[in-house]
Each structure stands twice: as C-alpha cells, then as structure tokens.
Scaffold this motif. Structure first.
Motif, PDB file in Angstrom:
ATOM      1  N   ALA A 194      45.009  -7.160 -64.398  1.00  0.00           N
ATOM      2  CA  ALA A 194      45.441  -5.809 -64.032  1.00  0.00           C
ATOM      3  C   ALA A 194      46.090  -5.105 -65.211  1.00  0.00           C
ATOM      4  N   VAL A 195      46.844  -5.861 -66.019  1.00  0.00           N
ATOM      5  CA  VAL A 195      47.457  -5.274 -67.210  1.00  0.00           C
ATOM      6  C   VAL A 195      46.377  -4.863 -68.203  1.00  0.00           C
ATOM      7  N   ALA A 196      45.366  -5.710 -68.377  1.00  0.00           N
ATOM      8  CA  ALA A 196      44.267  -5.380 -69.285  1.00  0.00           C
ATOM      9  C   ALA A 196      43.525  -4.132 -68.816  1.00  0.00           C
ATOM     10  N   GLU A 197      43.334  -4.028 -67.525  1.00  0.00           N
ATOM     11  CA  GLU A 197      42.671  -2.844 -66.977  1.00  0.00           C
ATOM     12  C   GLU A 197      43.507  -1.596 -67.233  1.00  0.00           C
ATOM     13  N   ALA A 198      44.830  -1.731 -67.097  1.00  0.00           N
ATOM     14  CA  ALA A 198      45.719  -0.597 -67.370  1.00  0.00           C
ATOM     15  C   ALA A 198      45.636  -0.190 -68.836  1.00  0.00           C
ATOM     16  N   VAL A 199      45.577  -1.162 -69.730  1.00  0.00           N
ATOM     17  CA  VAL A 199      45.455  -0.855 -71.157  1.00  0.00           C
ATOM     18  C   VAL A 199      44.140  -0.130 -71.437  1.00  0.00           C
ATOM     19  N   ARG A 200      43.066  -0.598 -70.808  1.00  0.00           N
ATOM     20  CA  ARG A 200      41.773   0.069 -70.987  1.00  0.00           C
ATOM     21  C   ARG A 200      41.830   1.519 -70.516  1.00  0.00           C
ATOM     22  N   GLY A 201      42.582   1.761 -69.438  1.00  0.00           N
ATOM     23  CA  GLY A 201      42.715   3.115 -68.936  1.00  0.00           C
ATOM     24  C   GLY A 201      43.549   4.018 -69.828  1.00  0.00           C
ATOM     25  N   LEU A 202      44.337   3.411 -70.739  1.00  0.00           N
ATOM     26  CA  LEU A 202      45.176   4.202 -71.648  1.00  0.00           C
ATOM     27  C   LEU A 202      44.415   4.647 -72.897  1.00  0.00           C
TER      28      LEU A 202
END
Length: 424
Positions: A339-347
């Motif tokens: 989920a953290v990796a997905e959040a980073v991708r969204g940034l």
C-alpha cells in the motif's frame, strides 16, 4: 588609583563569566561530539576539547548513563551500550550478515598485522581466516576472485577508514578492485582495540560454555553488575532510561509495559531526567502523553535527518504524511508495504519532476517505499512487523494538513487540548 581599580573590577568579573560560559559551551560540544562519534581519533575536530574536559565528561557519562569514557593521547572511546539490544534498525549502512563476518575477520587480521598493511595483504589474510571449516559449514565463502568480492573488501576498508582504525598512506582502493594497483594503510591499534563496546570479551568464554544464540550472546557480552539493593535498582533504571533518551529518537511509555517498575520510575522522573540530560547535551524535551523525546534543534545529533535534501528523503517525508493520515483514519491498523508503494507511485505525477530520473522508472516505487519505511523505523516513527507498518504517535508531527484545524480546537474545548497534548 583606588577608583580605577574599582572601575576595573566589574570588567574582570565579566571576563571571568565569559570564560566560564565558553568552557561550558566547549564541554557541551565535546559531549555532543562523543554521542555522535563514540570512537574518536585525534583527527576529529572535537578531540582536543574532549581531552581538555576529560574528567568532567567521564564523571557525567558515568553518573548519567553508566557509560565509561576512556581517553588516551591519540584516541577517545565512549563505551556506549544500547538499552535495546533487539533494535534491528541499528548498524552500519549497507551491512548484511556476510559483510559483518568480513568486518570481524578483517579486525582479527589487523590485530595480528604489522603497523602498516596493504589492501592486498589484508585480502590474503582474510582468505586464510575465511578458510575456517566452521565458516564453510555455515555457508560462508570468500575467495577474492570476483569483482564483487573485491568490492566487498574495499567497503570493509572504507568503513574502517571512517572509524579511524585505518589511515590511508598511499594508493587507491578502486585500483585494487580493477587489479591495477593497491593501497597502503597505517593501522591505529588503539582505535582497533576500542572497537568492541562490551562488558566482557567473547574469548573469555570456554567453548563449551559460550552462549549458542545471538540474543544470548549479546546479553552476555553487555551484562553489567547491578547491586541487589533499592538504590542499585533505581540507578540501573535511571541508566537504562538515560541511554534510551540519549540514543533513541523517542521513548514511548507503551514500550515499558513489560517492566512495570521501569514504567513507574519513568513516569515519576521523566521531567527531571529530561532537564538534566537536555541541559548537558543541548537538547530540549518534548513531553507528551505517549512518551518523551529529546530534540536537537540543530539536527546534528542524528544518523537520519528528516527532512533532508534528495529524492529518498523527500519520498520519506511524503510517506510519513501518508502514514500519519492512515493512522488517524484507522488507529492501530497496519499499513502494508504494498500500500505504501502504491501511494508512492501515486505521488509521481505531482512530485516526480523533483526526483532523480531512476525514481520515476516503472517499479521504482517498491524500493522507494522500502527505503522510506526503513528510515521511519530508525526514527521510531513507525513499527515494522510482518503485517505491515504501524504508525507511532510521534508521526503525528508530520500530519501537516491538520495543524491549523487542531490549533483552532485547542482554543475551544479542554477535550481538544488534551487530545493535542497526546500527539508529538
């Protein structure tokens, strides 16, 4: 003449006060330098100040934290022993189990070496030590045949250089990696002898009595005598807490739940502890419902700065804000690394133009997320477990979006005041 002498008296007092303040500031700077560099050679900028204030520093560290300070002509060693031996966030950068084995073998080789040694000779000595059948039985091999293994040896040497155990005289490590050159070092034996910050040496055990497990070995290496008296137990608790406050970013009350006596002592004495340690080390205390942190406004007393320049640091700050928001939305719920990796991708669409090109490549978010979580764990802002990352109370200081809203609530109700006081 009497009037002139009387006029000069206040000037003499002022000079004396200035000198006293200068000495106090210098002693504080020396103390802070030892906290950051407990193995200090004569080339360190603060070494001469440490020697000048040796007696006061030795007495203070002994009384406050139970740490021993040993100062010699060309080396100073503060024997810092961590309060938490199970803290996996401590250690040398980019060191894994294999590299630690190589480091120990290199130290063993240097202990028997001449005052000067070449990188090639050190490698040959390592090969002889690495041939031990017991190491082979545990799956460890080292041959120096590959470019990667020569790089590993160079990484060990550069770490020893940073510690002051080795001093480069001539040559270049990269030339050794390419097999076109060598490097020559002085071996600083006093620094080498001070590397191990243990209460007893591993060689003092008979082979049949040596602890088998790593946690048992660490406990045995650092076990200290505690008098069986009320005063002895109080002193041990004070030393334990002082070590955590000086060495760790924050101490949470929940971490002390398994030791009720220590928790009670901390609750009763944390104000006095914070004041005493903060004054000596130039830190100020942040006391909240969940715990206590000693904060350095200059940002010098830390291994991991936050915020800081660079892509990794920027991503860490953004991940901290994301996790702080997740912690507010679902308290006590872990956030998976995916989920953290997905959040980073969204940034990336919003912030990617400020990052290094490699950070914008497909799949880079996984490494960026792992690095950010590792940094936040070092700063005690999250707790990492198999289920994911648990946001910890001090992470709330990075919840920038709610700062203004909370401030308004503070002026309206006492309940909101208490809620804000419960956040770092």
């Amino acid at each position: 003449m009497a009037r002139e002498a009387g006029a000069r008296a206040p000037d003499a007092v002022q000079v004396k006060d200035v000198l006293a303040r200068h000495r106090e500031d210098e002693r504080r700077d020396a103390l802070r330098a030892l906290l950051m560099c407990p193995l200090m050679t004569a080339s360190h900028p603060a070494f001469h100040a440490v020697r000048r204030h040796e007696r006061e520093l030795r007495d203070w560290f002994s009384q406050a934290a139970g740490w021993i300070l040993h100062v010699e002509r060309d080396c100073a060693r503060l024997y810092k022993r961590p309060a938490d031996l199970a803290d996996a966030t401590r250690g040398a950068d980019e060191f894994d189990r294999r590299r630690y084995i190589l480091f120990c073998l290199a130290c063993a080789a240097l202990e028997r070496a001449e005052p000067q040694i070449t990188l090639r000779t050190l490698g040959e000595k390592l090969l002889a030590l690495a041939a031990d059948p017991e190491l082979g039985a545990r799956g460890f091999t080292f041959t120096l045949d590959s470019h990667h293994e020569r790089r590993e040896l160079v990484a060990i040497c550069r770490y020893l250089l940073s510690l002051g155990v080795l001093l480069r005289v001539a040559g270049d490590e990269d030339a050794f990696v390419s097999k076109v050159g060598d490097a020559l070092y002085d071996v600083r034996r006093r620094a080498l002898a001070g590397l191990l910050a243990a209460a007893r040496g591993p060689s003092t055990w008979a082979p049949e009595n040596a602890p088998a497990q790593l946690d048992e070995r660490l406990a045995a290496l650092t076990e200290e005598f505690t008098p069986d008296s009320e005063e002895g137990r109080r002193t041990a608790m004070r030393h334990h807490l002082a070590r955590r406050l000086l060495d760790d970013p924050v101490v949470y009350l929940d971490e002390l739940d398994e030791r009720p006596a220590l928790r009670a002592y901390f609750q009763n004495q944390r104000g006095a502890l914070a004041a005493r340690l903060g004054e000596a080390a130039g830190l100020h205390a942040e006391q909240r419902a969940e715990g206590l942190a000693l904060v350095d406004d200059s940002g010098e007393l830390t291994d991991v700065a936050m915020p800081a320049a660079g892509t990794a640091s920027h991503v860490t700050l953004l991940v901290a804000e994301f996790l702080a928001a997740a912690g507010r939305a679902q308290p006590g719920t872990p956030v998976s690394e995916a989920a953290v990796a997905e959040a980073v991708r969204g940034l990336i669409p919003e912030y990617g133009r400020f990052w290094a090109k490699a950070a914008r490549e497909p799949g880079a978010e996984t490494g960026l997320a792992a690095n950010a979580l590792a940094r936040l764990a070092m700063l005690r802002l999250v707790r990492r477990e198999a289920a994911g990352a648990f946001p910890l109370p001090a992470l709330a200081r990075f919840a920038l979006g709610d700062a203004e809203l909370v401030a308004r609530k503070r002026t309206s109700t006492k309940g909101a005041e208490r809620a804000q006081d419960a956040l770092f």
